[in-house]
Scaffold this active site. Structure first.
Site, PDB file in Angstrom:
ATOM      1  N   TYR A  48       0.829  -1.224   0.000  1.00 24.68           N
ATOM      2  CA  TYR A  48       0.000   0.000   0.000  1.00 24.68           C
ATOM      3  C   TYR A  48       0.855   1.263   0.000  1.00 24.68           C
ATOM      4  O   TYR A  48       0.486   2.267  -0.610  1.00 24.68           O
ATOM      5  CB  TYR A  48      -0.995  -0.031   1.172  1.00 24.68           C
ATOM      6  CG  TYR A  48      -2.204  -0.869   0.841  1.00 24.68           C
ATOM      7  CD1 TYR A  48      -2.281  -2.213   1.211  1.00 24.68           C
ATOM      8  CD2 TYR A  48      -3.240  -0.352   0.065  1.00 24.68           C
ATOM      9  CE1 TYR A  48      -3.370  -2.993   0.848  1.00 24.68           C
ATOM     10  CE2 TYR A  48      -4.334  -1.131  -0.296  1.00 24.68           C
ATOM     11  CZ  TYR A  48      -4.382  -2.464   0.087  1.00 24.68           C
ATOM     12  OH  TYR A  48      -5.450  -3.238  -0.303  1.00 24.68           O
ATOM     13  N   ASN A  94     -12.658   3.901  -6.585  1.00 20.68           N
ATOM     14  CA  ASN A  94     -11.230   4.197  -6.448  1.00 20.68           C
ATOM     15  C   ASN A  94     -10.887   4.716  -5.064  1.00 20.68           C
ATOM     16  O   ASN A  94     -11.728   5.296  -4.386  1.00 20.68           O
ATOM     17  CB  ASN A  94     -10.797   5.213  -7.514  1.00 20.68           C
ATOM     18  CG  ASN A  94     -11.018   4.667  -8.917  1.00 20.68           C
ATOM     19  OD1 ASN A  94     -11.159   3.454  -9.102  1.00 20.68           O
ATOM     20  ND2 ASN A  94     -11.091   5.549  -9.894  1.00 20.68           N
ATOM     21  N   HIS A 147     -15.167   2.120  -1.720  1.00 14.59           N
ATOM     22  CA  HIS A 147     -14.108   1.254  -1.176  1.00 14.59           C
ATOM     23  C   HIS A 147     -13.137   1.997  -0.282  1.00 14.59           C
ATOM     24  O   HIS A 147     -12.020   1.542  -0.075  1.00 14.59           O
ATOM     25  CB  HIS A 147     -13.363   0.576  -2.332  1.00 14.59           C
ATOM     26  CG  HIS A 147     -14.257  -0.314  -3.153  1.00 14.59           C
ATOM     27  ND1 HIS A 147     -13.989  -0.637  -4.466  1.00 14.59           N
ATOM     28  CD2 HIS A 147     -15.427  -0.933  -2.856  1.00 14.59           C
ATOM     29  CE1 HIS A 147     -14.952  -1.425  -4.943  1.00 14.59           C
ATOM     30  NE2 HIS A 147     -15.841  -1.616  -3.977  1.00 14.59           N
ATOM     31  N   SER A 156     -14.394  -2.477 -15.041  1.00 16.01           N
ATOM     32  CA  SER A 156     -14.631  -3.770 -15.715  1.00 16.01           C
ATOM     33  C   SER A 156     -15.971  -4.346 -15.277  1.00 16.01           C
ATOM     34  O   SER A 156     -16.455  -5.321 -15.849  1.00 16.01           O
ATOM     35  CB  SER A 156     -13.504  -4.742 -15.354  1.00 16.01           C
ATOM     36  OG  SER A 156     -13.424  -4.871 -13.933  1.00 16.01           O
TER      37      SER A 156
END
Ligand code: BV8
Length: 253
Positions: free
Chosen positions: A64, A99, A116, A190
Site C-alpha cells: 500500500y 477508487n 471502497h 470492468s
C-alpha cells in the site's frame, strides 16, 4: 435509419457517475485487471483481504505504501477535471467511485461517495479499538508498518478489502442517489466487483439512461444504452459537451 435521439442534459438533470480504476489510468495509476494489472498477482490480492493483510502487515504496508507513493505523484486527468467542472458549472452531478486514490476530490469534485474507502486514511486493524480512522499523507510512510497508539495493533489503510462488507451508510447513500438519477455514467470499470457494479444495473432497472465509457466492452455493456469506446480523458468531455448541446465546454486549464 433514424439516429438515436441524443440524451439532453439540462441544469435539472440528475447525473450520477460510477467510476473505476480506468478513470485514473491516464493519470498513471495502474488498473487491476488489464494485462499488467495489480490483481494478476494472487499474492497481492491476498494482501487486499483482512486475513492476508494481518498475516503479514509489513508486506501489506509495503504494497500500500508503494501505491500511495504512485498516487501522490499522479494528477487528476481530463476525465476527473471535466466532472469537477460540470459541478462547478452548476450541474447536479454526484460521483460514486470504487477508487481509493482521491483524484476526484483533488480535481474539485465534492460529495464523492467512496465505495471502497481511501488509501489516504489509516485505521486500527482491531475492530474493537476505539481509535477512529484518520488522514495520513506521509509519502513514504514513516514506519515500516504503523502501530495503533491505543491498542498497539497494526494500523491498516481505511479501504474495503475483498470479503469485507462496505460501510452501510456509504451503500445507502449510493443506493439513494442511484435511484434518483436520470443519466448514469459508468466510467473505466470492468464491472466485475460487487456490490459496486450492481449500482449500474440498479440505475438501468430504475429507468436511467446508462452510458458506459471504456476502452473495451465489459460485462455491463449488454444492458447499457450506449457504450462509447475510447480513453475517457477524451470521450467524457466530448460526451458532456454533446449532451448539453454545447452549453458546457470543458476548459482543460
Ligand atoms: C463484499 C480496495 C460481502 C482495495 C477493492 C468470493 C469470496 C469473497 C467475496 C466474493 C467472492 N466472489 C465475489 C465476491 C464479492 C467480491 C467481488 O466482487 N469479487 C470479484 C473479484 C468477483 N466483493 C467483495 O468482496 C466486496 N465485499 O462482497 O462483502 C462479503 C463478505 C464476506 C464474504 C463474501 C462477501 C468488497 C469489494 C471491494 C474490494 N476492494 N479495492 C484496494 O484497492 O487495494 S476492489 C478493486 O476492484 C478496486 O476498488 C477497483 O476499483 C475495483 C473494481 O475494479 P475496476 O475499478 O473496475 O478496475 P479494473 O482494473 O477491473 O477495470 C478497469 C477498467 O478500466 C477496465 O474495464 C479497462 O478497460 C478500463 N480502462 C482502462 N483505461 C481506461 C479505461 N476506460 C476508459 N479510459 C481509459 N483510459
Amino acid at each position: 435509419m433514424q439516429d438515436k435521439p441524443i440524451f439532453r442534459i439540462t441544469k435539472s438533470t440528475k447525473i450520477s457517475v460510477l467510476s473505476g480504476a480506468g478513470i485514473s489510468a491516464e493519470s498513471g495509476i495502474p488498473t487491476f485487471r488489464s494485462a499488467d494489472g495489480l490483481w494478476n498477482d494472487a499474492n497481492l490480492v491476498k494482501l487486499a483481504t483482512p486475513r492476508g493483510f494481518l498475516a503479514d502487515p509489513e508486506r501489506g504496508w509495503e504494497f500500500y505504501d508503494k501505491r500511495r507513493q504512485n498516487m501522490a505523484a499522479c494528477k487528476p486527468n481530463h476525465a476527473h477535471l471535466s466532472l469537477a467542472q460540470m459541478e462547478k458549472d452548476g450541474y447536479d452531478i454526484t460521483v460514486i467511485t470504487q477508487n481509493i486514490d482521491r483524484l476526484h476530490q483533488r480535481a474539485g469534485s465534492t460529495g464523492v461517495i467512496e465505495l471502497h474507502g481511501t488509501v489516504w486514511e489509516l485505521k486500527c486493524s482491531n475492530p474493537s479499538c476505539a481509535m477512529s480512522p484518520f488522514e495520513n499523507h506521509d509519502v513514504p510512510l514513516k514506519e515500516k508498518y504503523p502501530i495503533c497508539d491505543y491498542c498497539h495493533s497494526p494500523l491498516r489503510p481505511n479501504v474495503v478489502f475483498f470479503e469485507e462488507m462496505l460501510d452501510e451508510k456509504v451503500v445507502r447513500a449510493a443506493n439513494a442517489r442511484t435511484l434518483d438519477t436520470d443519466l448514469f455514467l459508468v466510467i473505466g470499470t470492468s464491472g466485475i466487483v460487487y456490490p459496486a457494479a450492481g449500482f449500474a444495473e440498479l440505475a438501468k432497472m430504475n429507468g436511467a439512461y446508462v452510458v458506459e465509457l471504456n476502452i473495451e466492452e465489459t460485462q455491463l455493456t449488454y444492458f447499457c444504452d450506449e457504450t462509447r469506446l475510447g480513453k475517457c480523458g477524451e470521450t467524457l468531455p466530448a460526451l458532456l459537451e454533446e449532451f448539453t448541446g454545447g452549453e458546457y465546454k470543458f476548459i482543460s486549464g
